[in-house]
Design a protein around this motif. Structure first.
Motif, short mmCIF file in Angstrom:
data_model
loop_
_atom_site.label_atom_id
_atom_site.label_comp_id
_atom_site.label_asym_id
_atom_site.label_seq_id
_atom_site.Cartn_x
_atom_site.Cartn_y
_atom_site.Cartn_z
N LEU A 1 1.37 -1.97 -9.99
CA LEU A 1 1.07 -0.64 -10.54
C LEU A 1 2.02 0.43 -9.99
CD1 LEU A 1 -2.84 -0.65 -10.46
CD2 LEU A 1 -1.34 -1.06 -12.44
N GLY A 2 2.86 0.06 -9.03
CA GLY A 2 3.85 0.99 -8.50
C GLY A 2 3.56 1.53 -7.12
N PHE A 3 2.46 1.13 -6.51
CA PHE A 3 2.14 1.57 -5.16
C PHE A 3 3.02 0.84 -4.16
CE2 PHE A 3 -1.65 2.83 -7.40
CZ PHE A 3 -2.12 3.93 -6.72
N LEU A 4 3.33 1.50 -3.05
CA LEU A 4 4.11 0.90 -1.97
C LEU A 4 3.33 1.04 -0.67
CD1 LEU A 4 7.63 2.32 -2.86
CD2 LEU A 4 6.76 0.01 -3.28
N PRO A 5 3.42 0.05 0.22
CA PRO A 5 2.72 0.13 1.50
C PRO A 5 3.23 1.31 2.33
CG PRO A 5 3.50 -2.10 1.10
CD PRO A 5 4.12 -1.22 0.05
N LEU A 6 2.30 1.99 2.99
CA LEU A 6 2.66 3.07 3.91
C LEU A 6 2.77 2.57 5.34
CD1 LEU A 6 0.37 5.96 2.62
CD2 LEU A 6 2.86 5.81 2.47
N GLY A 7 2.27 1.38 5.57
CA GLY A 7 2.28 0.82 6.91
C GLY A 7 1.79 -0.61 6.88
N ALA A 8 1.51 -1.11 8.06
CA ALA A 8 1.06 -2.49 8.19
C ALA A 8 -0.43 -2.62 7.86
CB ALA A 8 1.32 -2.96 9.62
N ILE A 9 -0.87 -3.86 7.81
CA ILE A 9 -2.29 -4.14 7.65
C ILE A 9 -3.02 -3.48 8.82
CG2 ILE A 9 -4.03 -5.96 7.69
CD1 ILE A 9 -1.89 -7.81 6.43
N ARG A 10 -4.16 -2.87 8.53
CA ARG A 10 -4.92 -2.20 9.58
C ARG A 10 -6.39 -2.61 9.51
NH1 ARG A 10 -5.19 3.94 7.04
NH2 ARG A 10 -6.50 3.32 5.29
N GLU A 11 -7.08 -2.38 10.61
CA GLU A 11 -8.52 -2.66 10.68
C GLU A 11 -9.21 -1.38 11.10
OE1 GLU A 11 -12.22 -3.22 12.68
OE2 GLU A 11 -10.39 -2.97 13.85
N THR A 12 -10.19 -0.96 10.32
CA THR A 12 -10.97 0.24 10.61
C THR A 12 -12.44 -0.11 10.51
OG1 THR A 12 -9.21 1.57 9.59
CG2 THR A 12 -11.32 2.67 10.01
N GLN A 13 -13.14 -0.08 11.61
CA GLN A 13 -14.58 -0.38 11.66
C GLN A 13 -14.90 -1.72 11.00
OE1 GLN A 13 -16.40 3.15 9.97
NE2 GLN A 13 -16.39 4.17 11.95
N GLY A 14 -14.03 -2.69 11.23
CA GLY A 14 -14.27 -4.04 10.74
C GLY A 14 -13.82 -4.30 9.32
N ILE A 15 -13.21 -3.31 8.68
CA ILE A 15 -12.70 -3.46 7.31
C ILE A 15 -11.18 -3.52 7.38
CG2 ILE A 15 -12.56 -2.43 5.01
CD1 ILE A 15 -15.28 -1.05 5.66
N ILE A 16 -10.60 -4.54 6.77
CA ILE A 16 -9.16 -4.74 6.78
C ILE A 16 -8.59 -4.19 5.47
CG2 ILE A 16 -7.31 -6.47 6.92
CD1 ILE A 16 -9.07 -6.41 9.42
N ASP A 17 -7.51 -3.41 5.58
CA ASP A 17 -6.86 -2.91 4.37
C ASP A 17 -5.39 -2.60 4.63
OD1 ASP A 17 -6.67 -0.37 5.58
OD2 ASP A 17 -8.31 0.48 4.43
N ILE A 18 -4.73 -2.19 3.57
CA ILE A 18 -3.32 -1.81 3.63
C ILE A 18 -3.21 -0.44 2.97
CG2 ILE A 18 -0.96 -2.40 2.94
CD1 ILE A 18 -2.13 -5.32 2.49
N PRO A 19 -2.85 0.60 3.72
CA PRO A 19 -2.67 1.91 3.09
C PRO A 19 -1.43 1.90 2.20
CG PRO A 19 -2.04 2.02 5.40
CD PRO A 19 -2.58 0.63 5.15
N MET A 20 -1.59 2.40 0.97
CA MET A 20 -0.49 2.39 0.02
C MET A 20 -0.41 3.75 -0.69
SD MET A 20 -0.96 -1.45 -1.62
CE MET A 20 0.74 -1.62 -2.17
N GLU A 21 0.76 4.00 -1.25
CA GLU A 21 0.99 5.27 -1.94
C GLU A 21 1.85 5.04 -3.17
OE1 GLU A 21 2.27 9.57 -0.34
OE2 GLU A 21 3.87 8.06 -0.14
N LEU A 22 1.59 5.85 -4.18
CA LEU A 22 2.44 5.88 -5.37
C LEU A 22 2.87 7.33 -5.58
CD1 LEU A 22 2.08 4.22 -8.75
CD2 LEU A 22 2.19 6.70 -8.70
N VAL A 23 4.16 7.52 -5.75
CA VAL A 23 4.70 8.83 -6.06
C VAL A 23 5.31 8.71 -7.44
CG1 VAL A 23 6.33 10.63 -5.39
CG2 VAL A 23 5.13 9.34 -3.63
N THR A 24 4.82 9.51 -8.39
CA THR A 24 5.28 9.41 -9.78
C THR A 24 6.63 10.07 -9.95
OG1 THR A 24 4.24 11.46 -10.48
CG2 THR A 24 2.90 9.45 -10.63
#
Length: 157
Positions: free
Chosen positions: A128-151
């Motif tokens: 969809l065009g999003f790019l990772p802002l950083g590495a995989i992270r863990e916050t309160q037991g939830i794993i995710d990858i922060p991503m961003e899309l700039v149009t």
């Protein structure tokens, strides 16, 4: 297929769809407490709160069946994007995203969007065009990858 804005009365159906998919696809990467927190954030009561607050949800329906959901927070953060297993690979997620993105842009978003991607969804967001802002992270037991899309509109400023 029909795309429409969600109403408060849709909260139980939204919760049911996204909770089932989260249990299958996201919870395996979470801690027990993280999984509980995630499911609580997808409860009917939580969805009702989102619909009454700074969120906008859109639904894709196949007849009377809810097959896709997108939720945007604050006109810029993709909070939920789920498509029923039976309807994945048919462009529903892309259609929901394009609609939500255009709605946000029409409401004043300048072209910057964020998402906290589940590990299993990163490929979808990359498409969809999003790019990772950083590495995989863990916050309160939830794993995710922060991503961003700039149009493109923001790139051209």
């Amino acid at each position: 297929m029909r795309l429409r804005e969600a109403q408060l009365t849709d909260a139980s159906h939204i919760s049911a769809l996204i909770s089932v998919l989260a249990k299958q696809d996201i919870l395996p990467s979470c801690s027990e407490s993280g999984g509980k927190k995630l499911l609580e954030s997808m409860s009917q009561e939580a969805i009702e709160g989102y619909l009454a607050g700074p969120f906008c949800y859109h639904l894709m329906e196949d007849g009377d069946l809810l097959v896709g959901v997108i939720g945007m927070r604050d006109n810029s953060h993709l909070y939920h994007l789920f498509v029923a297993k039976t309807h994945q690979g048919q462009g529903i997620g892309t259609a929901l995203w394009c609609h939500a993105k255009n709605e946000c842009l029409a409401k004043g978003n300048t072209g910057r969007f964020t998402v906290n991607s589940a590990l299993n969804a990163q490929g979808v967001y990359l498409k969809l065009g999003f790019l990772p802002l950083g590495a995989i992270r863990e916050t309160q037991g939830i794993i995710d990858i922060p991503m961003e899309l700039v149009t493109e509109s923001l790139h051209n400023l």
